[in-house]
Design an enzyme around this catalytic site. Structure first.
Site, PDB file in Angstrom:
ATOM      1  N   ALA A 131     -18.973 -34.307 -32.594  1.00 24.87           N
ATOM      2  CA  ALA A 131     -18.004 -33.804 -33.571  1.00 24.87           C
ATOM      3  C   ALA A 131     -18.707 -32.821 -34.491  1.00 24.87           C
ATOM      4  O   ALA A 131     -18.972 -33.115 -35.649  1.00 24.87           O
ATOM      5  CB  ALA A 131     -17.393 -34.943 -34.366  1.00 24.87           C
ATOM      6  N   ARG A 273     -48.277  -1.017 -47.344  1.00 27.28           N
ATOM      7  CA  ARG A 273     -48.863  -1.017 -46.010  1.00 27.28           C
ATOM      8  C   ARG A 273     -49.137   0.417 -45.559  1.00 27.28           C
ATOM      9  O   ARG A 273     -48.232   1.246 -45.458  1.00 27.28           O
ATOM     10  CB  ARG A 273     -47.901  -1.695 -45.026  1.00 27.28           C
ATOM     11  N   GLU A 368     -21.057 -24.847 -42.350  1.00 28.32           N
ATOM     12  CA  GLU A 368     -19.784 -24.542 -42.998  1.00 28.32           C
ATOM     13  C   GLU A 368     -18.828 -23.826 -42.050  1.00 28.32           C
ATOM     14  O   GLU A 368     -17.988 -23.021 -42.470  1.00 28.32           O
ATOM     15  CB  GLU A 368     -19.977 -23.697 -44.277  1.00 28.32           C
TER      16      GLU A 368
END
Length: 390
Positions: A131, A273, A368
């Protein structure tokens, strides 16, 4: 990065709330996340206490019960800021103000003040192995026993079951009606001592790839006792669905916060970087990635603000809530993945937070209601439900 200025949505009060939440997230939450998430450490109790002092657990709780009495707009603003630091902390605040849709007047008077203080936080025991999205397909059962009920069965994906102050457990109290499968499910409130599981309940931690800071459990109920019902007997499905607009907007805000973390960290990294004699941020390929990331975040946030405004002005829309949850969660996975790409090999280490944002963003597409469930809700609203096939 912040391109928002005072306006119709971001009032001076909301800007002040955002700045307070942002300072807390930057100074208190982010350092802990960088330290604890790579080693799967727990959210410290001291942090929870600071969150309670700031009122984070009572944003949506009415003032008459000791909360701040604010709306989903303010809630989403705070959630985004916390999620930018650590999604688990942004998720924790829901445990004091969501999942209360079925509370009656007496329960609201008894529990909401403690929730607003962060002293009565919940864990939601709804899902089962069979479920997941099909939440009506519950096999966990509750049978009457004197003036209470005995609950037996299994539950999956119960985050915070140990750290919470109570479980909300959904169990079947009547046989399945094939014509109305969601009927016959009841929501039970099961108080417990913080740091333990209730008597008759045992648990196994889920070996998850992200969402660290707290434990997600598979729970086994063996004649566990409960004597308090949330909502009406047999109508627990209505309780489970009662906070979905809030929950989906909450997830959208979490997703936007994660994406913003990836964007802001990528901007910093691109300036530091150096490759081939110059910062990688001078390369058009990197610059265009960052521009696209920023645009996607802004578009998702604008939709979220629109949906929050609708709900706060008495125009709730489950369809729009599904839309923003879908758009923001899909966006977050794309944007955090691009952020990791900008970091290159460094991004695939736990030395930089971007990998945390990427892992957690992937979850926003699942909980959700999965992206597929959101698309079903939206398409059904636009096209009508398809005819049943035999």
């Amino acid at each position: 990065m912040d391109t928002h200025h005072p306006g119709v949505f971001l009032t001076e009060d909301r800007l002040a709330i955002r700045e307070m939440a942002r300072e807390f997230a930057t100074t208190e939450v982010l350092p802990l996340a960088n330290e604890l998430d790579p080693v799967h450490g727990e959210i410290p109790m001291a942090l929870r206490e600071k969150m309670a002092e700031l009122g984070f657990f009572g944003i949506l709780v009415p003032e008459e019960y000791g909360g701040l009495g604010l709306g989903l707009s303010e809630y989403a603003i705070v959630v985004e800021e916390l999620a930018r630091a650590w999604m688990s902390v942004a998720s924790l605040i829901a445990r004091g103000q969501q999942f209360t849709a079925g509370f009656g007047p007496e329960q609201r008077a008894r529990y909401l003040p403690a929730m607003a203080r962060g002293e009565f936080l919940s864990a939601f025991a709804l899902s089962e192995a069979e479920a997941g999205s099909d939440v009506a397909n519950l096999s966990c059962r509750a049978v009457p026993d004197g003036d209470g009920w005995r609950i037996t069965g299994q539950k999956m994906w119960c985050t915070f079951a140990d750290g919470s102050d109570y479980l909300q457990v959904f169990a079947r109290t009547a046989p399945v009606d094939p014509a109305h499968r969601s009927r016959g499910v009841t929501c039970f409130l099961m108080p417990k001592e913080r740091g333990t599981l209730p008597e008759g309940v045992t648990g196994t931690p889920v070996r998850k790839i992200g969402y660290h800071g707290w434990t997600t459990w598979e729970l086994s109920f063996a004649d566990a006792w409960a004597d308090e019902v949330v909502g009406e007997l047999g109508k627990g499905f209505r309780v489970a669905m009662g906070d979905l607009d809030t929950a989906r907007i909450h997830t959208a805000a979490r997703a936007i916060g994660l994406a913003r973390g990836a964007l802001e960290d990528s901007i910093t990294y691109a300036g530091q970087r150096v490759q081939f004699g110059r910062p990688i941020g001078e390369n058009q390929g990197i610059r265009f990635k960052i521009a696209d990331m920023a645009a996607q975040i802004e578009a998702s946030r604008a939709l979220m603000y629109q949906v929050c405004t609708a709900v706060d002005t008495g125009r709730p829309s489950p369809v729009e809530a599904s839309m923003v949850k879908l758009v923001a969660s899909e966006m977050a996975e794309r944007v955090t993945s691009e952020g990791l790409q900008i970091h290159g090999g460094a991004g695939y280490t736990t030395d930089f937070p971007v990998e945390r944002y990427w892992r957690d963003a992937r979850l926003t597409k699942i909980f959700e209601g999965t992206s597929e469930i959101q698309m079903r809700i939206i398409s059904d609203a636009l096209l009508g439900r398809p005819d049943a096939r035999t």
